[in-house]
Write a protein that holds these residues in place. Structure first.
Motif, PDB file in Angstrom:
ATOM      1  N   HIS A  56      61.308  29.179 -15.671  1.00 39.97           N
ATOM      2  CA  HIS A  56      62.676  28.773 -15.321  1.00 39.97           C
ATOM      3  C   HIS A  56      63.595  29.983 -15.372  1.00 39.97           C
ATOM      4  CE1 HIS A  56      62.136  24.282 -15.509  1.00 39.97           C
ATOM      5  NE2 HIS A  56      61.016  24.706 -16.075  1.00 39.97           N
ATOM      6  N   THR A  57      64.767  29.811 -14.795  1.00 42.68           N
ATOM      7  CA  THR A  57      65.744  30.895 -14.802  1.00 42.68           C
ATOM      8  C   THR A  57      67.135  30.301 -14.872  1.00 42.68           C
ATOM      9  OG1 THR A  57      66.520  32.875 -13.635  1.00 42.68           O
ATOM     10  CG2 THR A  57      65.923  31.003 -12.276  1.00 42.68           C
ATOM     11  N   GLU A  58      68.066  31.042 -15.406  1.00 42.55           N
ATOM     12  CA  GLU A  58      69.462  30.626 -15.381  1.00 42.55           C
ATOM     13  C   GLU A  58      70.092  31.295 -14.165  1.00 42.55           C
ATOM     14  OE1 GLU A  58      70.732  28.371 -17.325  1.00 42.55           O
ATOM     15  OE2 GLU A  58      68.873  28.224 -18.505  1.00 42.55           O
ATOM     16  N   HIS A  59      70.455  30.494 -13.184  1.00 43.25           N
ATOM     17  CA  HIS A  59      71.019  31.049 -11.948  1.00 43.25           C
ATOM     18  C   HIS A  59      72.402  31.623 -12.225  1.00 43.25           C
ATOM     19  CE1 HIS A  59      67.844  29.517  -9.371  1.00 43.25           C
ATOM     20  NE2 HIS A  59      67.926  28.366  -9.992  1.00 43.25           N
ATOM     21  N   GLU A  60      72.523  32.911 -12.067  1.00 42.97           N
ATOM     22  CA  GLU A  60      73.827  33.556 -12.234  1.00 42.97           C
ATOM     23  C   GLU A  60      74.592  33.459 -10.930  1.00 42.97           C
ATOM     24  OE1 GLU A  60      73.139  37.517 -13.480  1.00 42.97           O
ATOM     25  OE2 GLU A  60      72.120  36.947 -15.347  1.00 42.97           O
ATOM     26  N   ARG A  61      75.890  33.273 -11.035  1.00 43.39           N
ATOM     27  CA  ARG A  61      76.698  33.149  -9.815  1.00 43.39           C
ATOM     28  C   ARG A  61      76.842  34.487  -9.121  1.00 43.39           C
ATOM     29  NH1 ARG A  61      81.599  28.940 -11.311  1.00 43.39           N
ATOM     30  NH2 ARG A  61      80.294  27.344 -12.233  1.00 43.39           N
ATOM     31  N   SER A  95      68.214  23.174  -9.657  1.00 47.52           N
ATOM     32  CA  SER A  95      67.101  23.133 -10.606  1.00 47.52           C
ATOM     33  C   SER A  95      66.943  24.523 -11.206  1.00 47.52           C
ATOM     34  CB  SER A  95      65.819  22.724  -9.898  1.00 47.52           C
ATOM     35  OG  SER A  95      64.687  23.012 -10.694  1.00 47.52           O
ATOM     36  N   THR A  96      66.623  24.567 -12.487  1.00 48.53           N
ATOM     37  CA  THR A  96      66.415  25.874 -13.125  1.00 48.53           C
ATOM     38  C   THR A  96      65.010  26.412 -12.850  1.00 48.53           C
ATOM     39  OG1 THR A  96      65.670  24.862 -15.196  1.00 48.53           O
ATOM     40  CG2 THR A  96      68.037  25.333 -14.979  1.00 48.53           C
ATOM     41  N   ALA A  97      64.159  25.587 -12.235  1.00 50.83           N
ATOM     42  CA  ALA A  97      62.786  26.018 -11.968  1.00 50.83           C
ATOM     43  C   ALA A  97      62.773  27.193 -11.002  1.00 50.83           C
ATOM     44  CB  ALA A  97      61.968  24.865 -11.400  1.00 50.83           C
TER      45      ALA A  97
END
Length: 575
Positions: free
Chosen positions: A570-575, A319-321
């Motif tokens: 929200h956030t964009e999860h970086e690897r 989830s981007t939350a």
């Protein structure tokens, strides 16, 4: 049954019961330092030795089974002499400056040494001192390590990460980060289970209490404190408060007395998380994005660290939350800052969390308008909260129930159960049902995601729910070792789910690495039951009925998953 005699007492126990367990079942405690049932039964410390009649050498009680006709002495002169010498030798390689140790007063070695009346150490003191990055959220003090191996075994057997290992030989044998790596290079999830299972002060969280005191002292800072749901289930344990006395309102009162300007309950942003994450799940589910792989919850930073290092190709399924902690911080520095007419730079956000990984999560950056900084400025664990209460000389029996400040005051029972494994899933399903049918389900309709015992079925709880003609397949898992096994099954196509909740710590946040330590006891289940009890008695049990949440959407965020909500929550999860 096996019949034997311990300290002159004739007893009967089931076959394959260890001598230590047999004694404990009959009110005869045997001291120990390294033993953890089912995890660390290697008899490394030799503090638990007992005398077996007819045998010259003493035997360890933790890994020797009671046998028919045994005559055992747990405190004979021979046992006492041996135990005393063993502990004196351990102390000769242990930094004994107890007054400056985080575990002073709650240290198994300190207790054993006191019981043996050890007043001086007759052996030359030789302390091991290895360098450590003191800015990292998890701190290891090699001079306090007693080589009990608990951290190694918990990390390997329970969490499946193998961050710790033994290195060196002979007298130079020690414990360190595996693979000759630094702790930052290791795949540490910051779950903190090694801390809560360490019998001494060799492992602890980075202490951030002085940062909070300094912020309170700074007249240019508006200190805003939030308290996580799981904290209320445990904070009273160290202060002599019964569960019914240790309310979240009293924590808020303590924070106000310490000098916080505003105090809030994180159940508010748990409800906010459900609005965002629940809406996101329905969107991804109905658009067919989850046919191959499920959406995973993103509330637990230990789990986020784990998936990024162990299963990076699955990061896009998160989830981007943001987590409730980060959502609260973002709302504080935007919506709340505007409400009280101060700049985001003046707001100093403090989180009281049951978790060590939250200290790492606070490094997430917030960029909004002209502001660039962090959602959260400081994170303290439940243990650090208790330290601050004691430091402020606040008597727990004088604390009163205080309501959260406005305008983010209301919280639901659904938000409260975020602190226990399965709670996020249950809260989300309550609101997802409403979003689909425009009516509330019975509040306890999704109890199937609760587990009577957290380790049942490898810690995985599966449930399928039908809402009209829509079927939702769910799974809940806690503990990273269990999580790895579940993800491997998903990868092999053996199981398929639409929605999966993961918590890094066994039992969820209630068993977090920042909670009060009771050596040898696991209290996650009891704490979790306390949260379910609070949910059951709550006036409001659905996140989507939280009036303060609805008002915030109307005034500021417009609706769940709006552009502004996406930018801040929200956030964009970086690897």
């Amino acid at each position: 049954m096996v019949n034997l005699m311990i300290d002159g007492k004739q007893i009967s126990v089931k076959e394959n019961t260890t001598i230590m367990e047999a004694a404990a079942q009959n009110g005869i405690p045997i001291p120990k330092l390294c033993y953890l049932k089912g995890i660390n039964e290697i008899a490394a410390c030799r503090v638990c030795v007992v005398e077996l009649e007819g045998k010259e050498k003493l035997i360890t009680s933790c890994n020797n089974v009671a046998e028919e006709g045994m005559v055992i002495y747990t405190n004979s002169p021979k046992v006492r002499r041996h135990r005393r010498t063993t502990v004196e030798l351990i102390l000769s390689q242990h930094d004994c400056q107890c007054v400056s140790c985080a575990r002073s007063g709650n240290c198994s070695l300190q207790s054993v040494a006191n019981d043996l009346n050890i007043l001086d150490i007759p052996y030359k003191t030789m302390l091991e001192r290895q360098p450590w990055d003191k800015k990292f959220p998890l701190i290891r003090d090699s001079s306090k390590c007693i080589k009990c191996m608990r951290c190694v075994q918990v990390c390997e057997k329970v969490q499946g990460l193998g961050v710790w290992d033994v290195e060196g030989t002979g007298s130079r044998t020690t414990v360190n980060v595996a693979g000759h790596k630094s702790i930052r290079e290791a795949d540490c999830a910051l779950c903190g289970q090694c801390i809560t299972h360490c019998p001494v002060g060799a492992l602890r969280e980075r202490d951030d209490t002085e940062k909070v005191w300094n912020a309170i002292e700074d007249k240019n800072k508006t200190v805003v404190v939030q308290v996580a749901p799981a904290v209320r289930a445990a904070w009273g344990e160290e202060l002599g408060l019964k569960p019914e006395e240790a309310t979240v309102g009293k924590i808020l009162d303590a924070c106000k007395r310490m000098g916080a300007d505003y105090v809030f309950d994180t159940t508010f942003s748990a409800d906010l998380t459900i609005m965002e994450e629940g809406t996101e799940f329905l969107k991804r589910f109905t658009e067919g994005e989850l046919k191959e792989r499920p959406m995973f919850t993103s509330c637990c930073p230990g789990w986020i660290r784990f998936i990024k290092s162990q299963f990076p190709h699955l990061v896009r399924q998160l989830s981007t939350a943001k987590s409730p902690q980060q959502m609260f911080g973002a709302a504080m520095k935007t919506y709340f800052a505007e409400k009280i007419g101060v700049s985001p730079e003046q707001i100093y956000t403090v989180s009281v969390m049951p978790c060590v990984a939250k200290k790492g999560e606070r490094e997430m950056e917030l960029f909004y308008g002209e502001y660039a900084g962090h959602d959260i400025d400081a994170v303290i664990t439940t243990r650090e909260l208790v330290k601050m209460i004691r430091s402020a000389h606040i008597r727990p029996d004088t604390l009163e129930d205080r309501a959260s400040d406005r305008p983010m005051q209301q919280g639901s029972g659904a938000g409260v159960i975020f602190g226990v494994t399965g709670g996020v899933m249950e809260a989300a399903l309550r609101s997802a049902y409403y979003l689909l049918k425009k009516e509330n389900p019975p509040a306890d309709a999704f109890k199937a995601v609760r587990s009577p015992e957290f380790q049942a079925n490898d810690g995985v709880i599966e449930a399928e729910f039908a809402i009209d003609d829509v079927k939702v397949r769910t799974a809940v898992v806690s503990g990273l070792g269990n999580t790895r096994r579940l993800l491997n099954r998903i990868e092999r196509g053996e199981v398929h789910y639409d929605f999966v909740e993961v918590m890094a710590c066994p039992g969820g946040c209630v068993g977090g690495g920042g909670q009060p330590i009771h050596d040898g006891e696991e209290l996650a289940f009891e704490r979790g039951q306390n949260l379910y009890y609070l949910d059951e008695g709550a006036q409001l049990r659905f996140s989507h009925e939280n009036e303060d949440i609805l008002a915030m959407y109307e005034e500021y965020f417009e609706k769940p998953m709006s552009h502004k909500a996406h930018m801040l929550l929200h956030t964009e999860h970086e690897r």
